[in-house]
Design a protein around this motif. Structure first.
Motif, PDB file in Angstrom:
ATOM      1  N   ALA A 205      56.112  51.112  35.014  1.00 17.26           N
ATOM      2  CA  ALA A 205      55.932  50.597  36.378  1.00 17.26           C
ATOM      3  C   ALA A 205      54.710  51.250  37.002  1.00 17.26           C
ATOM      4  O   ALA A 205      54.587  52.480  37.011  1.00 17.26           O
TER       5      ALA A 205
ATOM      6  N   ALA B 238      52.909  52.797  43.157  1.00 18.66           N
ATOM      7  CA  ALA B 238      53.112  51.950  44.340  1.00 18.66           C
ATOM      8  C   ALA B 238      51.794  51.628  45.019  1.00 18.66           C
ATOM      9  O   ALA B 238      51.606  50.531  45.568  1.00 18.66           O
TER      10      ALA B 238
ATOM     11  N   SER C 157      52.959  43.430  42.341  1.00 23.39           N
ATOM     12  CA  SER C 157      54.336  43.199  42.790  1.00 23.39           C
ATOM     13  C   SER C 157      54.843  41.834  42.311  1.00 23.39           C
ATOM     14  O   SER C 157      56.000  41.690  41.935  1.00 23.39           O
TER      15      SER C 157
ATOM     16  N   PRO D 167      58.467  54.802  35.658  1.00 20.07           N
ATOM     17  CA  PRO D 167      57.584  54.722  36.841  1.00 20.07           C
ATOM     18  C   PRO D 167      56.462  55.766  36.779  1.00 20.07           C
ATOM     19  O   PRO D 167      56.722  56.960  36.682  1.00 20.07           O
TER      20      PRO D 167
ATOM     21  N   ASP E 206      54.625  56.772  39.153  1.00 18.59           N
ATOM     22  CA  ASP E 206      54.736  57.667  40.313  1.00 18.59           C
ATOM     23  C   ASP E 206      55.646  58.854  40.014  1.00 18.59           C
ATOM     24  O   ASP E 206      55.349  59.990  40.399  1.00 18.59           O
ATOM     25  N   TYR E 207      56.761  58.585  39.359  1.00 24.94           N
ATOM     26  CA  TYR E 207      57.709  59.658  39.069  1.00 24.94           C
ATOM     27  C   TYR E 207      57.090  60.686  38.135  1.00 24.94           C
ATOM     28  O   TYR E 207      57.216  61.904  38.352  1.00 24.94           O
TER      29      TYR E 207
ATOM     30  N   ASN F 273      66.801  55.240  33.380  1.00 29.16           N
ATOM     31  CA  ASN F 273      65.756  56.194  33.734  1.00 29.16           C
ATOM     32  C   ASN F 273      65.817  57.387  32.781  1.00 29.16           C
ATOM     33  O   ASN F 273      66.897  57.766  32.312  1.00 29.16           O
TER      34      ASN F 273
ATOM     35  N   ASP G  31      65.413  52.159  44.302  1.00 28.02           N
ATOM     36  CA  ASP G  31      64.159  52.423  45.013  1.00 28.02           C
ATOM     37  C   ASP G  31      63.050  51.522  44.492  1.00 28.02           C
ATOM     38  O   ASP G  31      62.290  50.932  45.267  1.00 28.02           O
ATOM     39  N   TYR G  32      62.930  51.428  43.176  1.00 26.38           N
ATOM     40  CA  TYR G  32      61.875  50.597  42.593  1.00 26.38           C
ATOM     41  C   TYR G  32      62.130  49.114  42.878  1.00 26.38           C
ATOM     42  O   TYR G  32      61.208  48.379  43.249  1.00 26.38           O
TER      43      TYR G  32
ATOM     44  N   THR H 278      61.239  48.248  46.427  1.00 24.64           N
ATOM     45  CA  THR H 278      59.787  48.244  46.646  1.00 24.64           C
ATOM     46  C   THR H 278      59.178  46.946  46.144  1.00 24.64           C
ATOM     47  O   THR H 278      58.351  46.318  46.826  1.00 24.64           O
TER      48      THR H 278
END
Length: 418
Positions: free
Chosen positions: A153, A156, A164, A185, A187-188, A262, A366-367, A370
Motif C-alpha cells: 500500500a 498516504a 486511491s 503499508p 507508511d507503517y 498485517n 485505518d487503511y 483512508t
C-alpha cells in the motif's frame, strides 16, 4: 508442497531483490532446497512488468528462467483500467497470456502444486490492474489451489492522485479472488524504520535517510518471516513440506469475508524472547482513528533463531498471556494463537533472533477508511474518472468496488464491536 511466486509491476519486482536473497539462504539448510527452487536449481518465480527497465536490472544471481521474464513496451500510466484491460496497441497486450503460460509451465515442474503467492502494489497501474487481472485468471484456471496476495500500500501522501482509485478497484478484485491478502503499508514500515533509527546511539545512523530500498528490505524480512520453512511444520527428519503459506491461510482466515493480514517483526542478537515479544506487540500499534478497540481474529507468531528450543517454554510461562493481551483476541475463537519455531534465522544477522507476528485484526480498518474517504471524495467531484472510463472501467464497477469496501469495513467493525 510447492508454491509459485509471481512478481508483478515495478514494486513487485523491486521487492523480489531482497526477498529472494532471503529465500536463497534456505538452500543451505538440509531439507529446504526445493521449497523455493526447482530440482534444476532455478527459482520457482515468474516476473511480469509492462515496461522492460526493472526486469532488465534483475541480477543473474537470482536464477530466473529467461522464459519467466514477461515484459511489455509501454507503462500503464498509474491507471487500474489500463493495467487490467491493456493498451490499445495489440502488440503490447500479450503480457497477461504470456504470464499465465509461464506460471502454468512452472506449476508443471512442481512436485505438488499448492498455490501461488503474488507480490504487487495497490497503487500502480500494472501492480493494481494487471495484478488484479492475473489473480482473477489464476483462480479461474486453478480454482482448487490457494492464492495469497502480498499487496504493498502506497504512502498516504503518495505521488499519484489516482492511487486511491487504484486501491479501491484492486481491493474489490482481491476480496473476490484471493484466499488471503497480506497488506504491506509503506507508511507503517517507514515509521518502523524511523523508530529503529531514533533508538540507535550512532549519530550517523540517526541522520541517515530512509529509502524505498530500505522499506523493501524490511517488507521482505517480514514476508520471509512467515513464508520461510520452520521446524514446526517440517517432518521429524527435518524435511520441509513448504506448508507455511497455506497454514497461514488456514490459521488466520477462518472466514472468507475477513481475510486481510498485517505483519510486524523485531530482530535482535541480545534480547530475550519476552523482550522481543514486547517489542513486536508494541509495534503492532492499535487503531487510533476508530471508536472501537482493536480486536484480533487470530494470530501466528514465528520465532527464528531458536537454537536452544526455548521459545515454546517461554510461550507456556509468559509469552502466551503477553501476546493475547497485546493483540486483544475475540472471544469466540477458542484457539486464536499458533506458534512456529525455527533453529535458524535466515533473515537476520548471524546469531540473531527474530519474532514475526502475523495477525488478522481490525487494524486494517485505518487503511480501508483512508482509501474509501479519498476515493469517494474524488468520485463525488468527478475527478479523473474519464481516464478510467476511457480504459474500460465503468461507473458500475466503481459502485461495486465502493460497496465491497463498505462491506469490508462493516464486517471488520462488527468484529471489533462484538
Amino acid at each position: 508442497m510447492s508454491a509459485v511466486h509471481v512478481h508483478i509491476g515495478q514494486c513487485g519486482n523491486q521487492l523480489s531483490l531482497p526477498l529472494w536473497r532471503n529465500y536463497s539462504k534456505c538452500r543451505s539448510n538440509h531439507g529446504q532446497e526445493q521449497v523455493f527452487f526447482s530440482l534444476d536449481g532455478w527459482q520457482r518465480s515468474v516476473h511480469i512488468d509492462s515496461e522492460p527497465k526493472v526486469l532488465k536490472s534483475l541480477p543473474q544471481s537470482m536464477k530466473v528462467r529467461e522464459t519467466n521474464l514477461i515484459k511489455g513496451k509501454r507503462g500503464r500510466g498509474t491507471n487500474f483500467g489500463l493495467g487490467y484491460n491493456g493498451t490499445r496497441f495489440q502488440n503490447d497486450n500479450h503480457i497477461l497470456d504470456d504470464g499465465c503460460e509461464a506460471v502454468r509451465r512452472e506449476i508443471e515442474r512442481c512436485d505438488l502444486y499448492s498455490g501461488a503467492i503474488v507480490y504487487h502494489s495497490l497503487s500502480g497501474g500494472t501492480g493494481s490492474g494487471l495484478g488484479a487481472h492475473f489473480i482473477e485468471s489464476l483462480k479461474e484456471n486453478f480454482p482448487c489451489h490457494n492464492i495469497i496476495s502480498c499487496a504493498v500500500a502506497a504512502c498516504a501522501s503518495g505521488e499519484s492522485p489516482l492511487q486511491s482509485y487504484n486501491a479501491l478497484l484492486s481491493l474489490q478484485w482481491l476480496q473476490s479472488y484471493a484466499d488471503a491478502v497480506i497488506i504491506l503499508p509503506n507508511d507503517y514500515y517507514i515509521k518502523h524504520l524511523n523508530h529503529i533509527l531514533l533508538s540507535e546511539n550512532d549519530d550517523a545512523i540517526k541522520n541517515s535517510q530512509i529509502s524505498f530500498k530500505d522499506v523493501n528490505s524490511v517488507i521482505a524480512n517480514n514476508l520471509c518471516g512467515v513464508f520461510a520453512p520452520t521446524d514446526t511444520l517440517s517432518t521429524s527428519r527435518g524435511i520441509s513440506l513448504g506448508q507455511e503459506p497455506w497454514e497461514l491461510i488456514r490459521t488466520l482466515t477462518p472466514m472468507p469475508s475477513t481475510k486481510f493480514i498485517n505483519l510486524t517483526q523485531h530482530m535482535s542478537k541480545k534480547l530475550t524472547w519476552e523482550a522481543l515479544a514486547s517489542k513486536t506487540v508494541q509495534y503492532n500499534s492499535k487503531n487510533k482513528n476508530h471508536a472501537i478497540p482493536m480486536k484480533t481474529i487470530s494470530a501466528v507468531t514465528v520465532a527464528r533463531g531458536d537454537k536452544e528450543n526455548t521459545f515454546m517454554t517461554a510461550v507456556k510461562s509468559s509469552l502466551d498471556k503477553k501476546i493475547r493481551k497485546g493483540v486483544n483476541f475475540i472471544d469466540w475463537n477458542t484457539f486464536p494463537l499458533d506458534c512456529w519455531t525455527s533453529k535458524t534465522n535466515v533473515i537476520g544477522a548471524p546469531k540473531s533472533r527474530s519474532l514475526t507476528l502475523a495477525i488478522n485484526s481490525t487494524n486494517v480498518l485505518d487503511y480501508f477508511q483512508t482509501v474509501l474517504s479519498n476515493s469517494s471524495a474524488k468520485l463525488n467531484a468527478g475527478a479523473y474518472i474519464h481516464w478510467y472510463f476511457r480504459n474500460g472501467i465503468t461507473q458500475d464497477i466503481f459502485d461495486e468496488s465502493t460497496e465491497t469496501l463498505h462491506q469490508l469495513i462493516s464486517d471488520y467493525e462488527s468484529i471489533g464491536s462484538g
